[in-house]
Structures are given as C-alpha cells and as structure tokens.
Design a protein around this motif. Structure first.
Motif, PDB file in Angstrom:
ATOM      1  N   MET A  41      27.698  53.695  41.193  1.00  0.00           N
ATOM      2  CA  MET A  41      28.981  54.129  40.819  1.00  0.00           C
ATOM      3  C   MET A  41      30.121  53.611  41.483  1.00  0.00           C
ATOM      4  N   PRO A  42      30.324  53.571  42.580  1.00  0.00           N
ATOM      5  CA  PRO A  42      31.561  52.785  43.319  1.00  0.00           C
ATOM      6  C   PRO A  42      31.648  51.476  43.073  1.00  0.00           C
ATOM      7  N   HIS A  43      30.360  50.736  42.726  1.00  0.00           N
ATOM      8  CA  HIS A  43      30.644  49.260  42.296  1.00  0.00           C
ATOM      9  C   HIS A  43      31.071  49.397  40.769  1.00  0.00           C
ATOM     10  N   GLY A  44      30.730  50.098  39.855  1.00  0.00           N
ATOM     11  CA  GLY A  44      31.160  50.410  38.701  1.00  0.00           C
ATOM     12  C   GLY A  44      32.790  50.575  38.576  1.00  0.00           C
ATOM     13  N   LEU A  45      33.167  51.526  39.188  1.00  0.00           N
ATOM     14  CA  LEU A  45      34.751  51.970  39.183  1.00  0.00           C
ATOM     15  C   LEU A  45      35.264  50.451  39.847  1.00  0.00           C
ATOM     16  N   LEU A  46      34.818  49.995  40.922  1.00  0.00           N
ATOM     17  CA  LEU A  46      35.445  48.713  41.445  1.00  0.00           C
ATOM     18  C   LEU A  46      35.625  47.709  40.506  1.00  0.00           C
ATOM     19  N   PHE A  47      34.534  47.323  39.655  1.00  0.00           N
ATOM     20  CA  PHE A  47      34.514  46.501  38.678  1.00  0.00           C
ATOM     21  C   PHE A  47      35.360  46.659  37.664  1.00  0.00           C
ATOM     22  N   ILE A  48      35.723  47.975  37.061  1.00  0.00           N
ATOM     23  CA  ILE A  48      36.402  48.191  36.386  1.00  0.00           C
ATOM     24  C   ILE A  48      38.071  47.871  36.724  1.00  0.00           C
ATOM     25  N   ALA A  49      38.450  48.600  37.929  1.00  0.00           N
ATOM     26  CA  ALA A  49      39.563  48.223  38.659  1.00  0.00           C
ATOM     27  C   ALA A  49      39.906  46.608  38.745  1.00  0.00           C
ATOM     28  N   TYR A  50      38.846  46.075  39.106  1.00  0.00           N
ATOM     29  CA  TYR A  50      38.903  44.460  39.203  1.00  0.00           C
ATOM     30  C   TYR A  50      39.337  44.015  37.724  1.00  0.00           C
ATOM     31  N   ILE A  51      38.755  44.183  36.977  1.00  0.00           N
ATOM     32  CA  ILE A  51      39.198  43.574  35.389  1.00  0.00           C
ATOM     33  C   ILE A  51      40.548  44.050  35.176  1.00  0.00           C
ATOM     34  N   VAL A  52      40.958  45.298  35.284  1.00  0.00           N
ATOM     35  CA  VAL A  52      41.907  45.749  34.881  1.00  0.00           C
ATOM     36  C   VAL A  52      43.324  45.149  35.613  1.00  0.00           C
ATOM     37  N   LEU A  53      42.929  45.101  36.894  1.00  0.00           N
ATOM     38  CA  LEU A  53      44.185  44.517  37.732  1.00  0.00           C
ATOM     39  C   LEU A  53      44.287  42.906  37.500  1.00  0.00           C
ATOM     40  N   ALA A  54      42.986  42.413  37.347  1.00  0.00           N
ATOM     41  CA  ALA A  54      43.104  40.988  36.820  1.00  0.00           C
ATOM     42  C   ALA A  54      44.036  40.503  35.626  1.00  0.00           C
ATOM     43  N   ILE A  55      43.730  41.455  34.831  1.00  0.00           N
ATOM     44  CA  ILE A  55      44.453  41.370  33.444  1.00  0.00           C
ATOM     45  C   ILE A  55      45.862  41.462  33.730  1.00  0.00           C
ATOM     46  N   ILE A  56      46.174  42.408  34.511  1.00  0.00           N
ATOM     47  CA  ILE A  56      47.743  42.630  34.912  1.00  0.00           C
ATOM     48  C   ILE A  56      48.326  41.735  35.560  1.00  0.00           C
ATOM     49  N   ILE A  57      47.667  41.182  36.596  1.00  0.00           N
ATOM     50  CA  ILE A  57      48.122  40.257  37.661  1.00  0.00           C
ATOM     51  C   ILE A  57      48.143  38.849  36.655  1.00  0.00           C
ATOM     52  N   GLY A  58      46.922  38.671  36.131  1.00  0.00           N
ATOM     53  CA  GLY A  58      47.170  37.291  35.255  1.00  0.00           C
ATOM     54  C   GLY A  58      48.346  37.298  34.379  1.00  0.00           C
ATOM     55  N   SER A  59      48.695  38.345  33.587  1.00  0.00           N
ATOM     56  CA  SER A  59      49.898  38.617  32.866  1.00  0.00           C
ATOM     57  C   SER A  59      51.232  38.173  33.508  1.00  0.00           C
ATOM     58  N   ASN A  60      51.195  38.831  34.736  1.00  0.00           N
ATOM     59  CA  ASN A  60      52.376  38.764  35.637  1.00  0.00           C
ATOM     60  C   ASN A  60      52.573  37.410  36.133  1.00  0.00           C
ATOM     61  N   LEU A  61      51.587  36.640  36.672  1.00  0.00           N
ATOM     62  CA  LEU A  61      51.724  35.298  37.117  1.00  0.00           C
ATOM     63  C   LEU A  61      51.544  34.318  36.281  1.00  0.00           C
ATOM     64  N   LYS A  62      51.386  34.875  34.928  1.00  0.00           N
ATOM     65  CA  LYS A  62      51.271  33.818  33.636  1.00  0.00           C
ATOM     66  C   LYS A  62      50.221  32.827  33.885  1.00  0.00           C
ATOM     67  N   TRP A  63      49.005  33.261  34.276  1.00  0.00           N
ATOM     68  CA  TRP A  63      47.795  32.432  34.472  1.00  0.00           C
ATOM     69  C   TRP A  63      47.385  31.844  32.778  1.00  0.00           C
ATOM     70  N   SER A  64      46.760  30.680  32.933  1.00  0.00           N
ATOM     71  CA  SER A  64      46.454  30.171  31.653  1.00  0.00           C
ATOM     72  C   SER A  64      45.299  30.720  31.236  1.00  0.00           C
ATOM     73  N   SER A  65      44.622  30.567  30.066  1.00  0.00           N
ATOM     74  CA  SER A  65      43.486  31.073  29.625  1.00  0.00           C
ATOM     75  C   SER A  65      42.327  30.950  30.453  1.00  0.00           C
ATOM     76  N   LYS A  66      42.290  29.571  30.898  1.00  0.00           N
ATOM     77  CA  LYS A  66      41.225  28.919  31.516  1.00  0.00           C
ATOM     78  C   LYS A  66      41.020  29.720  33.127  1.00  0.00           C
ATOM     79  N   ILE A  67      42.357  30.048  33.789  1.00  0.00           N
ATOM     80  CA  ILE A  67      42.232  30.538  34.926  1.00  0.00           C
ATOM     81  C   ILE A  67      41.828  32.006  34.635  1.00  0.00           C
ATOM     82  N   MET A  68      42.524  32.705  33.601  1.00  0.00           N
ATOM     83  CA  MET A  68      42.060  34.014  33.371  1.00  0.00           C
ATOM     84  C   MET A  68      40.601  34.237  33.055  1.00  0.00           C
ATOM     85  N   ARG A  69      40.068  33.544  32.101  1.00  0.00           N
ATOM     86  CA  ARG A  69      38.498  33.461  31.950  1.00  0.00           C
ATOM     87  C   ARG A  69      37.721  33.218  33.569  1.00  0.00           C
TER      88      ARG A  69
END
Length: 91
Positions: A41-69
């Motif tokens: 359960m903790p890993h699952g929650l951390l995984f979801i948080a990682y994905i959501v934050l990666a999308i937010i951070i990637g958008s804010n930092l204007k990561w290319s699609s290659k970096i985002m993938r």
C-alpha cells in the motif's frame, strides 16, 4: 515542488526495491505474505504520487516528451527513480 518530487522519487524507489527484492522473495520462498501487505500500500501510494508529480513537474519545466517518457518509465524499473534524480532533478 521539485524538492517534494525528489523526496517522493527517493521513497518510491526504496519502497519498490524493498518490495521487489525483500518482500516478494519472502512471500514466495518462506510463504510469508505479511511483508508484501505491509509494503504494498505505501508503495502504491508513492507510485501514484510519483506519476502525478512527474506530470506536474514535467509540465512546469517544459520537459520534452522523451524526458517525460524516461521519467515515467523510471518508476517501473528498479533503481530507475535514483537515475532520474541524478540526471534530471539535481539543482
């Protein structure tokens, strides 16, 4: 928000390694599933948080699609989040 993402990435990576290399072998070789239940359960929650934050951070930092993938794929590769931290998240 980047410092929070770095912490989540570290915790997600550690929880994944513990789940994959400690809890799962104990479950199957020693017939003891409690560690998978404790870490799952903790890993699952951390995984979801990682994905959501990666999308937010990637958008804010204007990561290319290659970096985002790469950053998103790192969440399912053992030690991947540590590599992402070293390559893309260091200030």
């Amino acid at each position: 928000m980047l410092p929070l993402f770095r912490i989540i990435a570290l915790l997600e990576g550690v929880s994944y390694i513990l789940l994959l290399f400690i809890a799962t072998p104990v479950k199957y070789f020693m017939n003891e599933p409690k560690y998978v239940k404790l870490l799952g359960m903790p890993h699952g929650l951390l995984f979801i948080a990682y994905i959501v934050l990666a999308i937010i951070i990637g958008s804010n930092l204007k990561w290319s699609s290659k970096i985002m993938r790469t950053v998103l794929l790192a969440s399912i590769i053992p030690f991947g989040t540590f590599c992402v931290d070293k390559k893309f998240l260091k200030p």
